[in-house]
Design a protein around this motif. Structure first.
Motif, mmCIF file in Angstrom:
data_model
loop_
_atom_site.group_PDB
_atom_site.id
_atom_site.type_symbol
_atom_site.label_atom_id
_atom_site.label_comp_id
_atom_site.label_asym_id
_atom_site.label_seq_id
_atom_site.Cartn_x
_atom_site.Cartn_y
_atom_site.Cartn_z
ATOM 1 N N GLY A 187 0.847 -1.195 0.000
ATOM 2 C CA GLY A 187 0.000 0.000 0.000
ATOM 3 C C GLY A 187 0.878 1.239 0.000
ATOM 4 N N PRO A 188 0.534 2.239 0.811
ATOM 5 C CA PRO A 188 1.356 3.457 0.869
ATOM 6 C C PRO A 188 2.534 3.347 1.838
ATOM 7 C CG PRO A 188 -0.586 3.747 2.229
ATOM 8 C CD PRO A 188 -0.717 2.382 1.604
ATOM 9 N N ASP A 189 2.633 2.238 2.579
ATOM 10 C CA ASP A 189 3.587 2.137 3.685
ATOM 11 C C ASP A 189 4.875 1.428 3.283
ATOM 12 O OD1 ASP A 189 1.737 3.339 5.413
ATOM 13 O OD2 ASP A 189 0.799 1.416 5.873
ATOM 14 N N THR A 190 5.970 1.930 3.845
ATOM 15 C CA THR A 190 7.257 1.243 3.793
ATOM 16 C C THR A 190 7.645 0.917 5.227
ATOM 17 O OG1 THR A 190 7.925 2.468 1.811
ATOM 18 C CG2 THR A 190 9.663 1.387 3.072
ATOM 19 N N GLU A 191 7.965 -0.368 5.498
ATOM 20 C CA GLU A 191 8.221 -0.817 6.863
ATOM 21 C C GLU A 191 9.530 -1.598 6.932
ATOM 22 O OE1 GLU A 191 4.373 -2.364 8.767
ATOM 23 O OE2 GLU A 191 3.933 -2.447 6.628
ATOM 24 N N VAL A 192 10.276 -1.377 8.023
ATOM 25 C CA VAL A 192 11.488 -2.143 8.296
ATOM 26 C C VAL A 192 11.221 -3.018 9.519
ATOM 27 C CG1 VAL A 192 13.951 -2.035 8.834
ATOM 28 C CG2 VAL A 192 12.919 -0.299 7.349
ATOM 29 N N TYR A 193 11.604 -4.297 9.436
ATOM 30 C CA TYR A 193 11.375 -5.255 10.517
ATOM 31 C C TYR A 193 12.678 -5.961 10.887
ATOM 32 C CZ TYR A 193 6.291 -5.156 9.615
ATOM 33 O OH TYR A 193 4.980 -4.788 9.464
ATOM 34 N N TRP A 194 12.730 -6.434 12.134
ATOM 35 C CA TRP A 194 13.668 -7.479 12.511
ATOM 36 C C TRP A 194 13.008 -8.811 12.190
ATOM 37 C CZ3 TRP A 194 18.491 -6.388 13.474
ATOM 38 C CH2 TRP A 194 18.860 -5.215 14.158
ATOM 39 N N ASN A 195 13.760 -9.733 11.629
ATOM 40 C CA ASN A 195 13.248 -11.087 11.438
ATOM 41 C C ASN A 195 13.471 -11.860 12.737
ATOM 42 O OD1 ASN A 195 12.425 -13.596 10.375
ATOM 43 N ND2 ASN A 195 14.553 -14.087 9.853
ATOM 44 N N ALA A 233 16.792 11.705 -5.166
ATOM 45 C CA ALA A 233 16.923 10.549 -4.277
ATOM 46 C C ALA A 233 17.422 10.997 -2.913
ATOM 47 C CB ALA A 233 17.878 9.526 -4.887
ATOM 48 N N ALA A 234 17.183 10.158 -1.899
ATOM 49 C CA ALA A 234 17.672 10.427 -0.545
ATOM 50 C C ALA A 234 18.127 9.122 0.071
ATOM 51 C CB ALA A 234 16.572 11.069 0.310
ATOM 52 N N VAL A 235 19.177 9.182 0.914
ATOM 53 C CA VAL A 235 19.627 7.981 1.623
ATOM 54 C C VAL A 235 19.397 8.162 3.112
ATOM 55 C CG1 VAL A 235 21.316 7.273 -0.099
ATOM 56 C CG2 VAL A 235 22.030 8.767 1.765
ATOM 57 N N TRP A 236 19.068 7.045 3.760
ATOM 58 C CA TRP A 236 18.736 7.004 5.177
ATOM 59 C C TRP A 236 19.571 5.904 5.818
ATOM 60 C CZ3 TRP A 236 14.318 10.266 6.078
ATOM 61 C CH2 TRP A 236 13.693 10.707 4.914
ATOM 62 N N GLY A 237 19.840 6.046 7.121
ATOM 63 C CA GLY A 237 20.661 5.050 7.785
ATOM 64 C C GLY A 237 20.346 4.923 9.258
ATOM 65 N N GLY A 238 20.918 3.888 9.882
ATOM 66 C CA GLY A 238 20.716 3.643 11.299
ATOM 67 C C GLY A 238 20.140 2.267 11.541
ATOM 68 N N ALA A 239 19.953 1.964 12.804
ATOM 69 C CA ALA A 239 19.384 0.667 13.176
ATOM 70 C C ALA A 239 17.875 0.740 13.344
ATOM 71 C CB ALA A 239 20.022 0.169 14.469
ATOM 72 N N ASP A 240 17.371 1.885 13.858
ATOM 73 C CA ASP A 240 15.934 1.982 14.101
ATOM 74 C C ASP A 240 15.364 3.367 13.781
ATOM 75 O OD1 ASP A 240 17.048 3.370 16.282
ATOM 76 O OD2 ASP A 240 16.848 1.612 17.579
ATOM 77 N N THR A 241 16.192 4.419 13.855
ATOM 78 C CA THR A 241 15.657 5.765 13.623
ATOM 79 C C THR A 241 15.552 6.096 12.146
ATOM 80 O OG1 THR A 241 17.879 6.725 13.767
ATOM 81 C CG2 THR A 241 16.607 6.596 15.803
ATOM 82 N N PHE A 242 16.467 5.580 11.327
ATOM 83 C CA PHE A 242 16.518 5.851 9.901
ATOM 84 C C PHE A 242 16.473 7.354 9.618
ATOM 85 C CE2 PHE A 242 15.659 1.386 9.850
ATOM 86 C CZ PHE A 242 16.417 0.951 8.785
ATOM 87 N N THR A 243 17.552 8.015 10.056
ATOM 88 C CA THR A 243 17.717 9.442 9.835
ATOM 89 C C THR A 243 18.133 9.691 8.390
ATOM 90 O OG1 THR A 243 18.476 9.636 12.114
ATOM 91 C CG2 THR A 243 18.935 11.497 10.651
ATOM 92 N N ARG A 244 17.614 10.769 7.804
ATOM 93 C CA ARG A 244 18.044 11.127 6.448
ATOM 94 C C ARG A 244 19.470 11.649 6.500
ATOM 95 N NH1 ARG A 244 14.425 14.711 5.176
ATOM 96 N NH2 ARG A 244 15.723 16.535 5.524
#
Length: 714
Positions: A187-195, A233-244
């Motif tokens: 849908g409209p969402d992008t999600e990051v998960y731990w497996n 384009a933009a790049v994001w990083g981190g473990a959980d915050t995903f800062t631009r």
């Protein structure tokens, strides 16, 4: 809220039922958004103000020749030729002041580019450029003059700023449970998960609606996540915050690609021509990932960026630029008609300032680990000149090895991930030219003189459906034969008995498979039946040559291993309308959990950088794995007990809920007993069955009467 009220009032005035309007069907004229901002407008709001105001896109070039009016146009032409390679100069964007008395130029000029990035790039690339022995360019940004003119007369010591450490971009690798991350789009969402396989479910990390306008992509080492937007384009990083972390200006960007070492980002945009007969216009930019600085851009028609040019494959091939192997990111190459252009990233110019001329070349491929380029040239002159595969060392451009091939229909190159082997699948015509057969040319890259072996299948007329090297290994798998049940064969480039020749390990007969997916660590492979096979999965151990499990993920469209080879994801994307979502399996085929998501578009595991452990250390760990695994086995046992307790508690709660429901209905039944008795004129209906007396009653029912006159025979 006021805007909504205004819209409702206007729609009522016009007699329009606003609730029946399909907003998705509204198409705005190109280039005009009528003040309607896109969902990611805020991402680039600050950048846009930079582009629209100030003089950041103007440079000043000093130490030019002082020339009279008659040489003015010649000097202007030279300057335009130099700076048009570094950016787009605006119309009337080059101005050279002239002394009103002598009518001579003053030795400097102003050049205005489309964007500040282009101006900055031009300044850095041309400062110190030697036009001739006496004229060496001194280039500055126009804005620098304002800054230099405002320097105070008295020196003031700079104010010390407190150090604020940034987020550790590799923090996600230190997860105590050694889990991997994955990103999905639905849908409209992008999600990051731990497996979280222990908990048998994914653990949410970060979720954002409208995070990208098309797709997302991890960088090769997992440091960055790139998103695409209208402005770039933009790049994001981190473990959980995903800062631009950085933005890259490239309007209407469609595709992106990272260099293997994550130092550079390539962005791609194409524009359809107004005249259908014309080719699409393509613009490609190469950015420094950390600084955001554009290192170089490439422009032209789509034909210039397609394999083989206008006579080859139609449309631009992506990625247009192929990066050399390794993490140095030293070289990248572009294939065009009869030409291979190899660039070095120190100056972003052609090696030796010229391209390699190779007539009729149609494909190139880099070694994953070395600066070795393989290329394929088909037959020419109606078969009088054979096809060839060649290996070229870069930057020397020395040909290391060449193999001529005859009666070739098609050819495809497959590099092994460690760069030790190159397999070339060759489809050849039979003598009658009415059919083809397939075989392999196997190059041993690391051995002296690069020996080549020829491999033909037992039945050389078998069609080759799929081929895949074992990662970090010496084996490969081939699916061959006729559908719907082809065979799968495994080969090794070295065995204990023979280290210098290819040998067949085994052939699995009649498998429902058309795709191969090796574990990243080797040893295990999934024989998958996608598309027409409806998601058949066979988990196979190549060391033991045995099937570990068979399963099915109906209508599966994608299969992807996690970077450690412990788990694998299968997915059904929105190309199918039903059963969208993904399933996580263990390496040996046990179903871990399944997640359904409507309008599911994408799943991608976050890559891991290579281990710092030596091969000897990894081998030692493998030998002593039981010792290291005791800690994790204890943790797994604790989690298993916790999950069992949770399951028991869940069942207990369900039982209590059921018993409560039954008691409620029994109570209601008792309360209504008198009412039921009154409805039956005092008869008691709620009695046990054995208190009733059963009687049999017979009765007749006349259904029909028919009269028939029968005459007596004489």
């Amino acid at each position: 809220m006021a805007a909504v009220v205004d819209i409702d009032a206007l729609s009522a005035q016009l007699g329009v039922n606003w609730s029946e309007v399909n907003l998705d069907s509204i198409q705005l004229p190109p280039g005009n958004n009528f003040g309607i901002e896109s969902d990611d407008e805020a991402v680039y709001h600050d950048d846009q103000s930079e582009f629209d105001t100030g003089f950041g896109n103007i440079i000043v070039v000093d130490h030019l020749p002082v020339v009279p009016k008659e040489k003015f146009e010649k000097l202007e032409g030279v300057l335009k030729k130099i700076y048009n390679q570094l950016g787009v100069i605006k119309e009337n964007g080059l101005w050279m002041p002239v002394d009103p008395d002598t009518k001579m130029t003053l030795g400097y000029c102003f050049i205005e580019f489309n964007t500040p990035q282009e101006a900055q790039n031009a300044k850095e690339k041309s400062h110190g450029y030697k036009l001739d022995k006496t004229h060496i360019f001194a280039v500055n940004m126009f804005d620098d003059f304002d800054r230099l003119m405002n320097v105070r007369e008295e020196w003031e010591p700079p104010q010390a700023r407190p150090y604020v450490p940034g987020e550790n971009l590799q923090k996600w690798l230190t997860d105590e449970k050694a889990r991997d991350q994955l990103v999905i789009r639905s849908g409209p969402d992008t999600e990051v998960y731990w497996n979280d396989a222990r908990q048998k479910k994914p653990e949410p990390v970060h979720k954002r609606p409208y995070w990208t306008e098309s797709y997302v992509q991890w960088s090769p080492l997992g440091t960055y996540l790139v998103t695409l937007h209208k402005q770039g384009a933009a790049v994001w990083g981190g473990a959980d915050t995903f800062t631009r972390l950085m933005r890259y200006q490239h309007s209407m960007v469609k595709l992106v690609d990272f260099s293997p070492g994550e130092r550079y980002l390539v962005t791609y945009h194409s524009q359809e021509p107004s005249n259908p007969r014309d080719a699409s216009k393509v613009e490609i930019k190469v950015f420094d990932v950390r600084t955001g600085r554009m290192m170089r851009d490439f422009k032209g028609s789509a034909d210039e960026f397609s394999i083989g040019g206008p006579g080859g494959v139609a449309g631009a091939s992506w990625p247009v630029f192929r990066w050399a192997g390794g993490k140095d990111d030293k070289y990248f190459a572009k294939l065009s008609k009869n030409t291979i252009s190899v660039y070095e990233t120190e100056t972003f110019s052609l090696i030796d300032k010229k391209s390699m001329k190779v007539d009729n070349v149609v494909d190139i491929c880099w070694s994953p680990t070395d600066s070795i380029l393989s290329l394929f040239v088909p037959e020419q002159g109606g078969g009088n000149q054979p096809a060839k595969v060649a290996l070229v060392q870069i930057p020397s451009k020395v040909e290391l090895r060449q193999k001529n091939l005859f009666s070739v229909s098609e050819c495809k190159m497959y590099w092994q991930s460690s760069g030790e082997y190159l397999a070339v699948k060759v489809d050849r015509y039979t003598k009658t030219k009415k059919s083809t057969y397939s075989g392999f040319e196997l190059f041993r890259i690391k051995e002296r003189d690069i020996p080549i072996e020829v491999l033909e299948l037992d039945n050389k007329n078998d069609k080759i459906i799929a081929f895949a090297w074992e990662p970090k290994g010496h084996r490969f798998a081939v699916i061959h034969g006729d559908q719907p049940r082809p065979d799968v064969s495994f080969y090794s480039m070295k065995t204990a008995q023979n280290t210098g020749r290819v040998s067949k390990l085994a052939t699995l007969k009649a498998k429902q498979a058309n795709a191969l997916f090796w574990s990243p660590t080797g040893k295990y492979i999934i024989l998958a039946g996608l598309k027409g096979f409806n998601g058949q999965l066979e988990f196979f151990n190549v060391d033991e040559l045995e099937t570990m499990a068979t399963a099915e993920h109906f209508m599966a469209t994608d299969i992807e291993w996690d970077p450690t080879g412990r788990y694998v994801a299968t997915a059904v994307t929105s190309v199918h309308e039903m059963e969208n979502g993904f399933t996580i399996w263990s390496f040996n085929g046990n179903l871990v959990y399944r997640i359904l998501k409507d309008h599911f578009f994408q799943l991608a595991w976050r890559p891991r950088p290579p281990s710092f452990l030596t091969a000897e250390k990894e081998e030692e760990i493998a030998k002593n794995l039981k010792k290291y695994s005791k800690k994790y086995e204890a943790e797994d046992q604790d989690v298993s007990l916790l999950l069992s307790e949770q399951d028991r508690e869940k069942r207990r709660a369900l039982k209590e809920e059921w018993e409560k429901w039954v008691m409620q209905w029994k109570s209601l039944h008792e309360e209504e007993k008198l009412a039921r008795q009154n409805l039956r004129d005092g008869e008691v209906s709620d009695v046990e069955e054995d208190e009733y007396e059963a009687k049999e009653v017979e009765f007749e029912d006349l259904i029909d009467v028919t009269e028939e006159i029968v005459q007596e025979s004489m």
